[in-house]
Scaffold this motif. Structure first.
Motif, short mmCIF file in Angstrom:
data_model
loop_
_atom_site.label_atom_id
_atom_site.label_comp_id
_atom_site.label_asym_id
_atom_site.label_seq_id
_atom_site.Cartn_x
_atom_site.Cartn_y
_atom_site.Cartn_z
N ARG A 109 0.83 -1.20 0.00
CA ARG A 109 0.00 0.00 0.00
C ARG A 109 0.86 1.25 0.00
O ARG A 109 0.56 2.24 -0.68
N GLU A 110 1.95 1.22 0.75
CA GLU A 110 2.85 2.37 0.80
C GLU A 110 3.55 2.56 -0.55
O GLU A 110 3.75 3.71 -0.99
N ARG A 116 2.33 1.79 -3.55
CA ARG A 116 1.37 2.34 -4.51
C ARG A 116 1.16 3.83 -4.27
O ARG A 116 1.08 4.62 -5.22
N GLU A 117 1.08 4.22 -3.01
CA GLU A 117 0.87 5.63 -2.68
C GLU A 117 2.09 6.48 -3.03
O GLU A 117 1.98 7.58 -3.56
N HIS A 118 3.28 5.94 -2.76
CA HIS A 118 4.50 6.72 -2.94
C HIS A 118 4.92 6.84 -4.40
O HIS A 118 5.32 7.92 -4.85
N TYR A 119 4.84 5.75 -5.16
CA TYR A 119 5.40 5.73 -6.51
C TYR A 119 4.41 6.13 -7.60
O TYR A 119 4.83 6.46 -8.71
N GLY A 120 3.13 6.10 -7.32
CA GLY A 120 2.15 6.56 -8.30
C GLY A 120 2.24 5.81 -9.62
O GLY A 120 2.19 4.58 -9.66
N HIS A 121 2.39 6.54 -10.73
CA HIS A 121 2.38 5.92 -12.06
C HIS A 121 3.59 5.01 -12.28
O HIS A 121 3.58 4.18 -13.19
N ARG A 122 4.64 5.17 -11.47
CA ARG A 122 5.83 4.32 -11.63
C ARG A 122 5.62 2.94 -11.02
O ARG A 122 6.42 2.03 -11.24
N TRP A 123 4.56 2.78 -10.21
CA TRP A 123 4.36 1.55 -9.49
C TRP A 123 4.16 0.35 -10.39
O TRP A 123 4.61 -0.75 -10.10
N SER A 124 3.49 0.51 -11.52
CA SER A 124 3.18 -0.63 -12.39
C SER A 124 4.44 -1.38 -12.80
O SER A 124 4.50 -2.61 -12.72
#
Length: 288
Positions: free
Chosen positions: A168-169, A171-179
Motif C-alpha cells: 500500500r505504501e 502504490r501511494e509513494h510511486y504513483g504511475h511508476r508503481w506498475s
C-alpha cells in the motif's frame, strides 16, 4: 525504521512531537554535512516554523550542533552515539563480517547486509575492496526496496500482513511508476520460489547488477537481507543466476546456522502452477 501501521491521527499512544523530532534527525544523510531549516522542512514535509522549534529543542538536548555562520545545523555526537549503539547491538553485522569478506574475495563483488528504513534498505555492514571500485555505497547508505536485489529479498521474507502494508505504501509513494516496479517484484517472487535468491540487473541503476538473499532468525529479529553486487560488466545476468546467487544463498544459510536461526520460509519451493502469471505470486504483488 518502519512507518507505523496504524493511522496516527486516531492512535492515542502515538506521540506526534517525538515522531517529528526523529524525522528531523532522519533528514541528515551520509555526507550531507550541514542542513538549514528550509532544507530540513523540504525533506520532512513539515512547516518551517515547526522545524525551527524542533531544531531549537534538539540543539538544547545536544542532538544537533548549530553553525551560526551558515545558519545551519549538523548532527552532534549525542545523535551519532545512538547510531553507534544500535550498530553495536546488531550481532548480525559482526558475526557476518568474516562470511561477507570471504564472499567478496571469492567473487570480486561488494557484499552488504541491511535492514528496512521505511521504503528503503539501509546498509549497516559492508565488505568491499579495490575490485569493487564501481560500487559507491557504504555503511549508512540507503537503497530502494522495490527495485534492488536486497530490497526485493527482504520484501518476500516479510509476513503477509507487513507485506500488504508495504504494498500500500509503494502504490501511494510511486504513483504511475508503481506498475513497472510491481512487475519486477512479481518476477523476484517467482525467482525466490525457484532459487531462494533474487537478482536485480540494471533495474535500480543501469550499471549495477546484484543478487539478494533474506534472513530471518528464530528469535524474531529481522528480516535482514544481504546482497552481493558489482558493475554490470563484472556480474552478468548469467553469472548472477549460476554463480553469485547460489554462493550468496549458501553464505546466508551458513550465517543463519551460526546465529541459531532457521531458513527463511521464502526459500521453499512453490507449486509450479502457483508461479505462473496470474498465480499466487502475482496476487500477492497486486495486494490481494
Amino acid at each position: 525504521m518502519k512507518r507505523p501501521a496504524k493511522n496516527v491521527a486516531t492512535d492515542r499512544n502515538f506521540v506526534v512531537a517525538l515522531a517529528r523530532g526523529l524525522d528531523v534527525l532522519r533528514a541528515f544523510r551520509p555526507n550531507d554535512g550541514l542542513l538549514g531549516n528550509q532544507e530540513i522542512a523540504a525533506r520532512t514535509k513539515l512547516p518551517k516554523p515547526t522545524i525551527s522549534r524542533l531544531t531549537y529543542t534538539l540543539t538544547k538536548l545536544g542532538y544537533l550542533t548549530p553553525v551560526p555562520r551558515f545558519e545551519k545545523y549538523q548532527l552532534a555526537p549525542a545523535a551519532m552515539a545512538l547510531g553507534y549503539a544500535a550498530l553495536a547491538n546488531l550481532g548480525v553485522k559482526h558475526l557476518s563480517e568474516s562470511f561477507r569478506d570471504e564472499l567478496m574475495r571469492q567473487t570480486g563483488g561488494a557484499c552488504a547486509v541491511g535492514a528496512r528504513d521505511r521504503l528503503s534498505m539501509i546498509y549497516f555492514g559492508q565488505s568491499k575492496s579495490s575490485l569493487t571500485v564501481g560500487v559507491q555505497l557504504d555503511v549508512g547508505s540507503r537503497i530502494p526496496i522495490a527495485t534492488t536485489a536486497m530490497g526485493r529479498a527482504y520484501f518476500w521474507a516479510l509476513p503477509p500482513e507487513e507485506r500488504a502494508q508495504l504494498l500500500r505504501e509503494f502504490r501511494e509513494h510511486y504513483g504511475h511508476r508503481w506498475s513497472k516496479m510491481r512487475d519486477g517484484l512479481e518476477r523476484a517472487g517467482e525467482m525466490v520460489a525457484r532459487h531462494g535468491f533474487v537478482i536485480s540487473a540494471g533495474e535500480w541503476q543501469d550499471d549495477v547488477h546484484a543478487a539478494g538473499v533474506a534472513m530471518t532468525l528464530n528469535d524474531g529479529t529481522g528480516p535482514y537481507a544481504f546482497n552481493c553486487g558489482a558493475p554490470a560488466f563484472r556480474f552478468t545476468e548469467d553469472r548472477l543466476l549460476n554463480d553469485i546467487g547460489p554462493r550468496l544463498l549458501t553464505m546466508v544459510r551458513n550465517i543463519e546456522a551460526a546465529l541459531g536461526g532457521a531458513a527463511a520460509p521464502q526459500s521453499k519451493k512453490l507449486d509450479s502452477k502457483k508461479i505462473k502469471s496470474g498465480g499466487k505470486v502475482a496476487r500477492i504483488v497486486e495486494g490481494l
